[in-house]
Structure formats: C-alpha cells, structure tokens
Design a protein around this motif. Structure first.
Motif, PDB file in Angstrom:
ATOM      1  N   ARG A 135      66.930  28.944  57.393  1.00 47.46           N
ATOM      2  CA  ARG A 135      68.091  28.092  57.568  1.00 47.46           C
ATOM      3  C   ARG A 135      69.355  28.802  57.094  1.00 47.46           C
ATOM      4  NH1 ARG A 135      63.993  24.319  56.663  1.00 47.46           N
ATOM      5  NH2 ARG A 135      64.064  24.384  54.367  1.00 47.46           N
ATOM      6  N   GLN A 169      63.438  28.125  53.999  1.00 45.08           N
ATOM      7  CA  GLN A 169      64.603  28.136  53.126  1.00 45.08           C
ATOM      8  C   GLN A 169      64.844  29.560  52.635  1.00 45.08           C
ATOM      9  OE1 GLN A 169      66.622  25.512  52.486  1.00 45.08           O
ATOM     10  NE2 GLN A 169      67.975  26.887  51.347  1.00 45.08           N
ATOM     11  N   ASP A 172      63.638  31.413  49.217  1.00 41.70           N
ATOM     12  CA  ASP A 172      62.571  30.553  48.718  1.00 41.70           C
ATOM     13  C   ASP A 172      61.259  31.058  49.307  1.00 41.70           C
ATOM     14  OD1 ASP A 172      60.690  28.576  48.178  1.00 41.70           O
ATOM     15  OD2 ASP A 172      62.093  26.933  48.478  1.00 41.70           O
ATOM     16  N   SER A 175      58.652  28.554  50.488  1.00 41.29           N
ATOM     17  CA  SER A 175      58.977  27.982  51.793  1.00 41.29           C
ATOM     18  C   SER A 175      58.453  28.867  52.914  1.00 41.29           C
ATOM     19  CB  SER A 175      60.494  27.801  51.913  1.00 41.29           C
ATOM     20  OG  SER A 175      60.857  27.399  53.215  1.00 41.29           O
TER      21      SER A 175
END
Length: 405
Positions: A135, A169, A172, A175
C-alpha cells in the motif's frame, strides 16, 4: 506571426489531467531556472528526481549534440553502439547480467512484472501468478503497473483491474508473510517509497522480503525508478541496504532529463524473454542511450556520490531550523537527496499551498501526498543554492503559517 504560449493555453489545448503552476520555465542552468518573465527560481524539485545533474549539464548536452549528428533511431531490428555501451556500463556496475531498455519507469516496471510472470509460468506452471505489492506504493501509470501500485485513487473509475495482485503494509514483514505463498511469482517493492510519502524501507523489511522470495521460489523486484542512479548516495538503493533483488527497474535520473528506462536482471531470469516475448519501438534508441551513458558515467563517481551525503546533511540542517522556528514538521525523513518533510497536524495538508507560496518566493518544490514536502534536487546542487533555496522556502513556510494560524 510569432506566438508565445501562456499558462492559460494549457487549459485550452491540453487534457486536464495535470494542473501546472502559474509560471512557465523556459531556461535552466544547474540548479536555477528562469521563467518567461526572467524570474529566477532555485530548483529543489529536479523534475521529480529526474534532473540528477541539474539543467543543461555540459556532459549531457555534449552527448546529445554529438549523437544527434550521427544516428537518432534504428528500432530493435538492429543493435546500436550507445545502447550496448550503456548496457555494459550498467551490468558491470550492478548485480545484473542483462539489460532491457524502454522509455519510462512505468514501462520498465511493466517489463519487470511481465518477466516475473513469464519466468514463473515457464519454471513452475501457470498457477504461479500472484504479485505481492504494498500500500502507498507507486509503480507507474500503465494499466498493469497502476494496478500493482498500492494507491486506489489511481485506479478508481478504470475498473475492472487485473487479477492476481495483492497489497500488504509497507515496512510490515508480518503483513507480507500473510500474503506470500507458493503461488506468488513476484514481490515488488520500492526501497524508498517516493509518491507514497518519501519513506525508506527498514533493512529488516527488505532482508525479510528477500528471504520470503527465496523460500517460495518468487522473484524479488526492486523498483528504483525514483531512488536509483545516485539518489541515495549509492548508484542504486539496493547497495545501501546490501539486499540484492532478482530484477531492478530504473528510469528518471538514468537519462538526466532525456526519457529512458531500464530493467536489469540476472542471466537465469532473463532467459525466458525469448525473441518476440516483449519489445519497445523506441526503447534503447541511440539518443537516449548516449545521454544515459553520459549521465551514469558522471554520477557513478566518488565525487558525486560522496557529495550526496554532505548535501543531505545541509538540507536536514535547514529543515530542522525551519521547524524549530515555525513548528511545522512532524518528521523529516529520506535517504540522500530524496527527502520528505511531513507537516504536523497544525499544518495538515498544506503541501500544495506551500508549493504555490514557494513559486511566489522563487523556489520550486514537490509534494508526496497533500501533507509531505518532497525534495529531489540535483545531486550536485551547490551549497550556495541550497542555502538560498532554503531561505526562500522559509519565507514560503512563514506565509503558510499565517494562514493556518
């Protein structure tokens, strides 16, 4: 009859997908620009990290003039000397064994993503097609790359988007672990997100992605369109982190202002792009590659690369002083000469207002989202220009501070 275009003519003749500032620059020299009225500006924008050697750098001008009198275009029906010279230079300076040339960062990422899927198809089967992205990432404006990018605003209204793409993410690793599996063909990541806010990856994040890719027979793609070619103080950002991708994409500063993109990869991965699998009419044309060779040869020197860290420190010193005076930034971040200053809650989304105030004060800036000022100047910007540009930025911030209260 002569005709001098004005900013209003943009609204008359151009599609409304851009909203340029009120001035029209007509001449540049180093890190200074002049508009139609002769007003001077200090350039902290660098054409969005493109003009890595400033405007009208003698080495680039000479390369363009010399090549322009010899050979402009052949198409890839024939090889040409400038393309081979640039490919050799990039291969010898990086992890890569092979280079593919195109016209932009979006095209370079398009090629990289196609290559990753073709590699997975040929080696592991057609079911292995998942692409893991993140993202707030940005990978270009082609339909494939804008879908892989992690900003839905760029795909809104253009659906349906291509399948097989998921987003985790950034920074992260847990993630990413939730998304990467045996059907993953590629993980694509910017070592430093540019459009997404000028956010560098943590070393642990990139190291973890490399391990995930290896564990699941996926390819790791580093999108270095914005952060590559000297911007971090290394020729490419992966060198800063010590994490080597399978595929790397490059553009922007690669041509110093002349449009060119490149995809770099290993011989083993490159083998699946057999004749006819991918191409570009203009990619690798002699003009672009001659200028690209001059740019890379000039940038990939200790003098230029070592100077990036010194200039970063000076930018940070000025930004911290402005923050101390106006209490405007929540964070100052970035690597080398790709830096972001995120406004605090009081200033909020004051990015575009600051750009406009900057024009009034004689400094050209960028944003990375509505609340982050982005700086991507020439890698060789003189310290005197940094000092002057920052004085102008301070006056712009003072004007914005009055409006936010």
């Amino acid at each position: 009859m002569t005709w001098t275009p004005t900013r209003d003519d943009f609204n008359t003749y151009m599609l409304p997908n851009y909203n340029p500032q009120a001035i029209i620059p007509v001449r540049g020299d180093g890190s200074r620009l002049w508009d139609q009225d002769g007003r001077e500006f200090v350039d902290f924008a660098g054409g969005i990290a493109v003009n890595a050697l400033g405007h009208a750098h003698p080495a680039l001008v000479d390369a363009l003039k010399t090549q322009g009198e010899q050979l402009w275009h052949l198409s890839n029906v024939y090889a040409n000397e400038p393309a081979l010279r640039l490919a050799k230079t990039l291969v010898e300076a990086t992890f890569a064994d092979k280079a593919f040339f195109c016209n932009s960062g979006g095209e370079a990422n398009e090629a990289a993503l196609k290559l990753a899927r073709r590699y997975a198809h040929d080696h592991h089967g057609k079911q292995k097609d998942k692409i893991v992205s993140f993202r707030q990432s940005f990978h270009g404006r082609t339909w494939f790359t804008v879908s892989v990018g992690g900003q839905p605003k760029y795909t809104e209204g253009f659906g349906p988007i291509p399948g097989g793409i998921v987003h985790g993410q950034y920074n992260d690793l847990d993630s990413a672990r939730e998304l990467v599996d045996e059907n993953t063909c590629a993980i694509i990541v910017e070592p430093m997100q540019g459009e997404g806010g000028v956010t560098p990856a943590t070393p642990e994040f990139l190291e973890g992605l490399r391990a995930l890719a290896d564990a699941h027979n996926a390819l790791l793609i580093f999108d270095e369109v914005q952060c590559g070619v000297g911007r971090t103080g290394h020729l490419y950002g992966y060198m800063h982190y010590g994490v080597t991708p399978d595929i790397l994409t490059s553009a922007k500063a690669l041509g110093g202002g002349f449009p060119i993109g490149a995809m770099l990869t290993t011989e083993h991965v490159a083998e699946v792009f057999v004749v006819g699998t991918h191409g570009s009419t203009y990619g690798g044309n002699p003009l672009a590659c001659a200028v690209g060779y001059a740019a890379v040869s000039t940038i990939n020197t200790p003098e230029v690369l070592d100077g990036v860290a010194e200039r970063h420190a000076l930018f940070r010193k000025h930004l911290e002083a402005i923050d101390a005076k106006y209490d405007c930034f929540a964070e100052i971040r970035g690597l080398g000469l790709l830096m972001g200053a995120e406004f605090n809650a009081r200033f909020g989304e004051a990015g575009r207002d600051t750009l406009a105030a900057g024009i009034d004060e004689g400094v050209m800036l960028l944003v990375a989202g509505p609340g982050v000022l982005r700086f991507a100047p020439s890698l060789i910007i003189p310290e005197a220009d940094i000092d002057e540009g920052m004085a102008r930025l301070e006056r712009a911030i003072a004007r914005v501070a009055e409006s936010v209260g």
